[in-house]
Scaffold this active site. Structure first.
Site, PDB file in Angstrom:
ATOM      1  N   ASP A 128      43.448  65.690  25.969  1.00 51.50           N
ATOM      2  CA  ASP A 128      44.860  66.130  25.663  1.00 51.50           C
ATOM      3  C   ASP A 128      45.309  66.417  24.317  1.00 51.50           C
ATOM      4  OD1 ASP A 128      44.889  63.426  25.483  1.00 51.50           O
ATOM      5  OD2 ASP A 128      46.975  63.057  26.207  1.00 51.50           O
ATOM      6  N   HIS A 129      44.437  65.978  23.280  1.00 49.17           N
ATOM      7  CA  HIS A 129      44.754  66.234  22.003  1.00 49.17           C
ATOM      8  C   HIS A 129      43.626  67.123  21.335  1.00 49.17           C
ATOM      9  CE1 HIS A 129      47.643  63.150  21.343  1.00 49.17           C
ATOM     10  NE2 HIS A 129      47.165  62.577  22.367  1.00 49.17           N
ATOM     11  N   HIS A 150      40.569  62.532  22.652  1.00 51.63           N
ATOM     12  CA  HIS A 150      40.731  62.847  24.025  1.00 51.63           C
ATOM     13  C   HIS A 150      41.266  64.251  24.157  1.00 51.63           C
ATOM     14  CE1 HIS A 150      42.233  58.143  24.723  1.00 51.63           C
ATOM     15  NE2 HIS A 150      40.991  58.546  25.234  1.00 51.63           N
ATOM     16  N   ASP A 169      48.060  59.316  18.672  1.00 50.38           N
ATOM     17  CA  ASP A 169      48.194  58.137  19.715  1.00 50.38           C
ATOM     18  C   ASP A 169      47.839  57.121  19.024  1.00 50.38           C
ATOM     19  OD1 ASP A 169      48.969  60.073  21.514  1.00 50.38           O
ATOM     20  OD2 ASP A 169      47.270  59.358  22.843  1.00 50.38           O
ATOM     21  N   HIS A 177      42.373  62.750  17.600  1.00 54.95           N
ATOM     22  CA  HIS A 177      41.396  61.978  18.245  1.00 54.95           C
ATOM     23  C   HIS A 177      40.777  62.698  19.342  1.00 54.95           C
ATOM     24  CE1 HIS A 177      44.824  60.808  20.677  1.00 54.95           C
ATOM     25  NE2 HIS A 177      43.781  60.470  21.593  1.00 54.95           N
ATOM     26  N   HIS A 179      54.968  63.603  22.799  1.00 54.58           N
ATOM     27  CA  HIS A 179      54.168  62.554  23.546  1.00 54.58           C
ATOM     28  C   HIS A 179      54.896  61.635  24.357  1.00 54.58           C
ATOM     29  CE1 HIS A 179      50.398  60.697  24.759  1.00 54.58           C
ATOM     30  NE2 HIS A 179      49.866  62.023  24.612  1.00 54.58           N
ATOM     31  N   GLU A 228      54.114  59.252  18.494  1.00 57.42           N
ATOM     32  CA  GLU A 228      53.792  59.214  19.830  1.00 57.42           C
ATOM     33  C   GLU A 228      54.863  58.379  20.433  1.00 57.42           C
ATOM     34  OE1 GLU A 228      52.045  57.225  22.425  1.00 57.42           O
ATOM     35  OE2 GLU A 228      50.828  55.917  20.969  1.00 57.42           O
TER      36      GLU A 228
END
Lengths: 968, 600
Positions: free
Chosen positions: B72-73, B70, B178, B68, B414, B203
């Protein structure tokens, strides 16, 4: 070439499947009378050279029904062709036709069983086998009595169970489920046949490799259960295993299976795997079904949630688990917001609120003790209520409702969750949860914080929601006086924001006051803003908010006699005013210094109702003496009785229906009597005109009244309907006689006579069962003379009619238990407004119409809105089905918009809006009672039997409108 | 033995910088390529040198999958593809592909333009990187190459978040990214079918939390906002631009609609406007309610929420303002906060977590006096509320997903190590499967036991199927056949056919056995006794008495001969073929026990 052929085969095959599907729907209506169908079919089939042709003929043939006598012949021809046919698609069609034919009413298919089974044995194509089994199933269901054939069919099904095609196995299982013997054979000869243990056979297919077959097996088992076979408990473990099947339809069926078993063996004990404990089966099943509430497929979730609601035997411990979801934050136990709210409440401290991290987790959780996916029912409803699909949420809310109704402790617990649902994003769910809360509100008392949440919804812009909430508040118990105050404040706020809710809010406060007199008492000075020393200004009597407060106070005062001491002078005056103007909201009070106007405690009410019932009975009985009276006296008696009954109806709302019904009936009799007065008939010919006019007016009115009698009242039995029809027949006879006297010439008379005779005939057929009660009546005499009537000339007929009419007696009317008159009250528009509704002529303006309907059957089709313009134009508007709400049994609410339009007027004028009840005599109750009637009247033209009409059943409301000319 | 190796380069026992390498069936896949919010040095990106030193990644990786948008991804994506070098396909869902570049660009601006860093990826690099992206649809099986295929499942969390199944042959891995198991106002719940992967990489942000029902939170939030607005106060809600912001907007918008409220709601512009545009477009990715009603009205076309202008902050009367950033450390939200902090009628609602040192963290911990720059102090009189609206699965949700997918083992990423430990133990205990939690750079290896598919001759299958009841799908079943391994293919055929194909003739294997019994009768009578004896014992087999003085049991031959010297000792000759070994053996033991003494 081969490839080409193959392609063709497939093509045809696909064609068949489609057509067969759409063929099945109309097939049930088999009614036609064309002989020699079989011969025609035979010729057709012989003509057919290719399979496609044959298929076409068969399809054409299937469109027309076959009469029972020729079915067997047709079947023979079809079978003959079947044996010759090489193309499997044609055979498939024939097989399906056999099934359809065997369903023909009046045909007993046992003669074709052997043939069908024979064909089955020689068949190679799986699809055709499946279709043939379907045919056998149809035959089997047609012959529920014939045990031998059933056993044979079951045997055939068992033989084909090992087929490699899933379709065949499916059908076999279906057949077993529908026909497998439920009980032990009674007669000797049957015992000799090997009785198969159908349950065991079906049970073996629970593990079939094809999910469709597994589903069919479970469904067959359920079918057996429905047919009354007691399923064995051993299936339970199998069914539980199927709950974790890969396919949703299997799981869905398995959930049902588990549920059925839990209802059959609630108390037996099952072991818990991986421990040596044991629990009741119903608890175990409850846990398992709860588990399915978090299934991957929403279809299964809906089903599981629904079924949970009907498991009442489950123990309380398990039930309460469904609402429990042990919260945890960072491995520490955390209290839910619900628990916190409750604690705040019990500690007497209200929403200190905003302490940072007041929801901080407390004690450490023992990591070993936490069970993350509880095998039990843990949190099933918490999940269900949070589900993504609103279908699941609604199912969960409904399940909560039924469970809470049977357990008050559970009701207490689920309260918080239901209140939470008031904030759902979908209105349907919100509405449903409000309704549910109302249904269980007898079991619960709302805490202040809960009430607060409930009341927050009062500001909702949806009228349905607000009204549902008012309804809820009517039934709610609250615990403290603060709650009452809170509710009042919010309701007043609601009133100012949505003034249209006035009536609903008042009604709500009426119940709230009547329910909590002791809680209202300490609030009274504040509510009425009285002061111990000073006179306060007198509030405005027209203020809806003030009226609302008074309604609350007066209703509380009814059961709290000390309250009236707190009233100030003007309150008493206002009481007197409101008691008169809003008597349905303000109860009679025993006020000091005042005489109680009417004694109306419950016993008094009951006795008065009893006495008025007696009065009704007596008046009706008195009327029956009429036969012995002179014409003059009879008429007077009728007139008095009608007057009495009408007054009674006004006084006793419970008996209004019965009283009005009998009054109307008597009026019909009175009119008939007047129309037949001897004096009139004996006058000389030149005076015909005058008396004719009078009598025909009477006849017309009687007709009108009979339609009212028939369609305006609910709760009529066949007997009353018959009597009404009888009166109508009399009126028609009167009309006929009058016609005959005025018209010259025989031609027009002939057709009228014929029509009349047909009606008599129809009456006889409809009310055969009732004819015994019609002794000495018009109809009976008429039917006696029927053979003569049919033969004689019109003029003779008229003469006979005339004498029979005058000689016939008065029919006794026996009232049914429950008789209600359909009524409608238009709440909105009120007709009070002086401000005309202005709009540009040629365009439309929407008028909001809000009405309550009582005792209207099927309002969606029958209720219409009529708008009459000042120039006499009348429009009838059909409300949409969605405009009707059903707030309670027998009650409906119509909230709709009526579009008005007109060309320009010079000044505002009033239009009239009223509600009409549409009826059509072809849809009269008689046809519902006798469904066969429709079929046997094909000789009669349908139009003559159905008279469409409307009955106005509400007071009309006047609305000022003002269409303005368009500005250019 | 075939095995699957999983190595987290980031997000191993840690939150942020998600980047996981999976080797499965000879293929290497990189799952997510995120950055770490906490660092500003080299540590912010995953250590790609683990894969290769100084050379391009293309030859080592078969594909990259982004779950996705975000950061951090996906934050390290341009760095990896353009600066380190990767030319293979990058897979992500359509919404992710649309929104991801916006966020990357924003991130780049902040780092380069505001903080003045050099050696960072450029706008052009983001564009080039996005050109390598292949967009996938939900439940669409994408064939990366002949053997590797991937499939996306809905994950909730944010718009376009997906879980991915990576499959090579019969081995498979599911990576959840996530996800959220409880639906919210604009997104549905994660869903996966029973795909039974070898490893489920999940996660575990909330490994030790079980959350309260979302309804209480929503109700609380709405009540607080409503009360403040009714009092005439102003509400400030600092948010991050995407994700929760839309959730709260929808929540307030519907509430305003329902309650007929008139107070204005503002949304500070910027990123959000662009993002809202995509939210309007990707309706299919939202929840049931929005999907069903968008024909009448798209829920993201807000009626009550308007764009914010700086001057509005001084307007009198109640209002609600969403402003970025979420931690009140800079920008518009801080600006508005300063203006409104003095009035006790106002309220600030912090919907998310605040890092230590930010204004948000300070006021949440109850500080009433704040020191601002320039030695000013700011007295905070406004009410401060905290509401958690998180879109991660809690411990129950994770367990629920595991139950849905039925994996053979689970691998947690995660999340914090300590919390993972708890969840790991729970998973092992309740599902009885292996659970791994490798740290960054650590490799978890699972041995798989993939099935070997074999083509079976149809005739053989039908013959075997006809033998008994239909095979139970859950149980293995033995059958006779010949396995032919030829030309790199496996086939199972009937023995006769195998013989024919290989040009071999069939050998018969026969066993014979002599059994001596004592019987005074003549040979013929003995045979008769044996015949009747066997007939009574072996009811289910066909037993024949042949005219040539033998008894046939199925295909087993029994002959009787008497020794000349001792007529009472009879020798029975039993002969059977290999196929009847079982019955033959049984017969021998039976005959050895002797015959019943006939009374006649």
């Amino acid at each position: 070439m081969a490839a080409h052929l193959k392609k063709r085969v497939y093509e045809e095959f696909t064609k068949v499947v489609q057509q067969q599907q759409h063929e099945e729907a109309p097939a049930k209506k088999l009614r036609l009378t064309k002989p020699s169908k079989s011969a025609a079919l035979h010729i057709d089939l012989c003509k057919a050279t290719t399979p496609t042709d044959a298929l076409q003929y068969l399809l054409q043939f299937a469109r027309k029904p076959v009469e029972p006598e020729s079915v067997e012949g047709v079947v023979r021809i079809l079978l003959e062709h079947y044996y010759k046919e090489t193309d499997s698609s044609v055979r498939l069609k024939i097989a399906s036709l056999l099934g359809l034919l065997s369903k023909t009413q009046g045909f007993i298919p046992d003669c074709i069983v052997d043939d069908a089974i024979n064909t089955l044995n020689n068949e190679k194509s799986h699809q055709v086998i499946a279709q043939l089994l379907d045919t056998l199933l149809a035959i089997g269901t047609q012959l529920p009595e014939n045990q031998t054939i059933r056993l044979r069919l079951v045997e055939v099904a068992c033989r084909h169970l090992t087929d490699t095609s899933f379709g065949v196995r499916n059908k076999c299982l279906q057949l077993l489920g529908c026909l497998g013997s439920v009980d032990k054979p009674v007669s000797k000869e049957l015992e000799s046949m090997v009785l198969k243990d159908v349950q065991k056979i079906i049970g073996d297919y629970f593990n079939d490799q094809d999910p469709r077959v597994r589903t069919a097996a479970i469904k067959a088992m359920l079918q057996l259960h429905e047919r009354g076979m007691k399923l064995q408990q051993t299936i339970y473990s199998q069914a539980c295993k199927l709950l974790s099947d890969d396919y949703e339809q299997v799981r869905s069926a398995a959930v049902q299976m588990v549920w059925v078993l839990s209802q059959l063996y609630p108390e037996s004990i099952v072991p818990i795997p991986s421990s040596n404990e044991e629990i009741r089966l119903v608890d175990d099943a409850f846990g398992k079904i709860s588990h399915m509430v978090s299934d991957g497929s929403w279809v299964v979730r809906v089903q599981a949630a629904k079924l949970l609601g009907s498991m009442h035997q489950v123990s309380a411990h398990f039930l309460e688990q469904t609402l429990d979801k042990k919260l945890m934050s960072d491995l520490r136990r955390k209290r839910t917001a619900h628990e916190r709210a409750k604690e705040l409440y019990s500690s007497g401290e209200f929403s200190s609120g905003r302490k940072w991290a007041d929801d901080a987790p407390k004690e450490k959780v023992d990591t070993y003790a936490v069970n993350l996916i509880d095998s039990g029912a843990c949190g099933a409803f918490v999940h269900g209520l949070e589900d993504e699909m609103f279908e699941v949420r609604i199912a969960a809310v409904e399940a909560l409702c039924t469970l809470a109704q049977s357990s008050s402790s559970f009701a207490e617990k689920c309260l918080d969750f239901l209140v939470d649902m008031f904030n759902d994003e979908i209105e349907e769910v919100r509405l449903q949860s409000i309704h549910v809360l109302r249904q269980i509100s007898n079991n619960i008392t709302l805490r202040e914080d809960q009430l607060d949440t409930v009341l927050a919804v009062l500001e909702d812009s949806s009228r349905d929601i607000r009204e549902a909430l008012h309804e809820l508040l009517c039934y709610t118990n609250v615990s403290t006086k603060e709650c009452i105050q809170l509710a009042l404040v919010e309701l007043l706020k609601n009133l100012t924001k949505y003034p249209t809710d006035r009536n609903s809010v008042w009604k709500c406060l009426k119940f709230l006051g009547a329910r909590h007199p002791t809680l209202v008492l300490p609030l009274v000075p504040e509510l009425l803003s009285t002061h111990p020393y000073f006179d306060t200004p007198e509030p405005d009597m027209d203020d809806p908010a003030y009226i609302a407060v008074l309604v609350l106070v007066f209703n509380a005062a009814k059961s709290c006699p000390t309250m009236s001491a707190l009233f100030s002078d003007h309150t008493f005056r206002h009481y007197a005013y409101l008691r008169d103007s809003l008597s349905h909201l303000v109860p009679p009070l025993r006020l000091p210094g005042r005489k109680l106007v009417s004694v109306s405690d419950s016993s008094g009410m009951a006795s008065s109702e009893e006495s008025s019932q007696q009065f009704l009975r007596q008046s009706l009985e008195r009327v029956y003496t009429i036969q012995h009276l002179e014409a003059q006296g009879a008429q007077e008696l009728l007139e008095f009785t009608i007057r009495d009954l009408q007054r009674l109806g006004e006084l006793q709302p419970e008996l209004a229906g019965a009283a009005e019904f009998s009054a109307t009936y008597l009026r019909c009799q009175l009119l008939l009597m007047k129309g037949l007065q001897e004096k009139l008939w004996n006058v000389a010919a030149p005076l015909y005109l005058k008396q004719n006019a009078m009598a025909s007016a009477a006849a017309r009115q009687i007709l009108e009244e009979t339609y009212k009698l028939e369609f305006l009242y609910s709760g009529l039995e066949t007997r009353q309907v018959a009597i009404v029809h009888h009166v109508r027949l009399q009126a028609k006879a009167l009309q006929l006689v009058l016609n005959a006297r005025t018209s010259r010439g025989v031609e027009p008379l002939l057709s009228i006579c014929e029509k009349f005779l047909q009606e008599v005939d129809a009456f006889q057929r409809c009310f055969v069962a009732e004819l015994t009660h019609f002794q000495d009546s018009f109809v009976e005499k008429l039917l006696e003379l029927m053979p003569r009537l049919l033969a004689c000339k019109p003029l003779d007929l008229v003469k006979i009619l005339q004498t029979t009419l005058r000689q016939s007696g008065f029919l006794h009317l026996r009232l049914p238990e429950q008789l209600h008159r359909a009524t409608a009250t238009i709440i909105e528009p009120t007709g009070e407004s002086d401000n005309p509704l202005r709009f540009t002529s040629g365009l439309v303006v929407a008028l909001d119409v809000d009405a309550t309907l009582e005792h209207v059957q099927d309002p969606h089709n029958s209720v219409k809105v009529q708008v009459v313009y000042p120039d006499g134009q009348a429009h009838i508007i059909h409300p949409r089905p969605g405009d009707f709400r059903n707030p309670g049994p027998g009650r409906h609410r119509l909230i709709t918009q009526v579009y008005l339009s007109h060309s320009a007027w010079t000044e505002p004028c009033q239009i009239e809006v009223r509600l009409l009840l549409a009826y059509s005599s072809s849809k009269s109750r008689t046809s519902i009672l006798k469904p066969a009637w429709n079929e046997s009247t094909d000789g009669l033209p349908a139009t003559e039997n159905s008279i469409e009409g409307t009955i106005p059943f509400s007071k009309s409301v006047k609305v000022f409108i003002m269409p303005k000319p368009t500005r250019r | 033995m075939p095995q699957i190796q999983v190595t987290p380069l980031g997000a191993g026992q840690d939150v942020g910088r998600s980047c996981i390498l999976v080797s499965i069936g000879g293929k290497n896949v990189m799952l997510d390529c995120g950055m770490h919010m906490g660092y500003n040095d080299d540590r912010r990106f995953p250590d790609f040198s683990y894969i290769t030193q100084n050379s391009r990644l293309t030859e080592f990786l078969d594909c990259v999958i982004i779950s996705h948008f975000h950061l951090d991804h996906c934050g390290a994506l341009p760095y990896m593809s353009e600066m380190v070098g990767f030319d293979g396909p990058i897979y992500m869902t359509h919404p992710t592909k649309a929104i991801c570049p916006i966020l990357l660009e924003d991130y780049r601006k902040i780092t380069v333009d505001k903080k003045g860093e050099t050696n960072f990826f450029t706008s052009q690099m983001i564009k080039d990187c996005m050109k390598k992206v292949v967009a996938v649809n939900l439940h669409q099986t994408v064939q990366v190459d002949d053997e590797l295929e991937i499939k996306a499942y809905y994950a909730g969390h944010v718009l376009g978040a997906a879980m991915f199944q990576i499959k090579v042959g019969l081995e498979s891995v599911v990576y959840t990214g996530d996800y959220n198991m409880t639906p919210d106002r604009h997104l549905g719940a994660a869903w996966i079918d029973k795909c039974r992967p070898d490893i489920l990489i999940s996660e575990s942000t909330y490994a030790t939390t079980i959350r309260d029902s979302k309804r209480c939170r929503e109700r609380d939030f709405l009540k607080k906002v409503h009360e403040t607005v009714e009092r005439g106060g102003k509400v400030l809600i600092p948010v991050f631009a995407l994700g929760r912001a839309q959730e709260l907007c929808i929540l307030l918008e519907t509430f305003w609609d329902r309650m007929n409220l008139k107070a204005p709601i503002y949304f500070s512009t910027g990123l959000t406007e662009k993002a809202n545009h995509y939210y309007k477009l990707f309706i299919t990715w939202t929840n049931q309610k929005i999907r069903k009603t968008f024909v009448q009205r798209n829920m993201f076309e807000f009626k009550h929420i308007k764009a914010f202008d700086r001057s509005y902050a001084d307007n009198p009367g109640p209002m609600v303002v969403f402003a970025t950033p979420g931690m009140l450390h800079a920008g518009q939200s801080l600006h508005i906060f300063k203006k409104w902090a003095g009035n006790e009628k106002n309220m600030v609602i912090m919907p998310g977590y605040c890092v230590q040192g930010t204004v948000g963290h300070k006021i949440l911990s109850g500080q009433k006096k704040l020191e601002m720059e320039g030695r000013q102090t700011l007295e905070v009189k406004m009410q401060v509320e905290y509401m958690s609206f998180s879109a991660h699965a809690d411990a129950k949700g994770i367990m629920q997903l595991i139950r849905m997918a039925e994996p053979r083992s689970v691998l947690l990423v995660h999340g914090e190590a300590k919390k993972m430990e708890f969840l790991k133990q729970k998973i092992e205990q309740e599902f009885n499967i292996n659970c791994f939690m490798p740290a960054n750079g650590e490799t978890a290896t699972t041995v798989t036991n993939p099935n070997v598919p074999v083509d079976i001759a149809l005739s053989l299958l039908k013959r075997e199927a006809a033998l008994g009841p239909l095979p139970d799908p859950k149980k293995p079943r033995t059958m006779h056949g010949t396995l032919i391994m030829k030309d790199n293919s496996l086939r199972l055929v009937a023995p006769e056919q195998a013989l024919k194909e290989l040009g071999l003739s069939e050998h018969q294997l026969r066993f014979t056995c002599r059994v001596q019994i004592q019987n005074p009768q003549s040979e013929q009578d003995t045979l008769n006794t044996i015949y009747s004896h066997l007939k009574s014992v072996l009811k289910e087999h066909s037993i024949q008495h042949l005219p040539d003085g033998t008894v046939m049991v199925e295909s087993i031959l029994i002959k009787v001969s008497a020794a000349a010297e001792e007529p009472s000792t009879k020798t029975l000759l039993v002969s059977w073929s290999y196929q009847d070994e079982e019955l033959g053996g049984y017969l021998c033991t039976l005959l050895r026990k002797g015959l019943p003494q006939s009374t006649g």
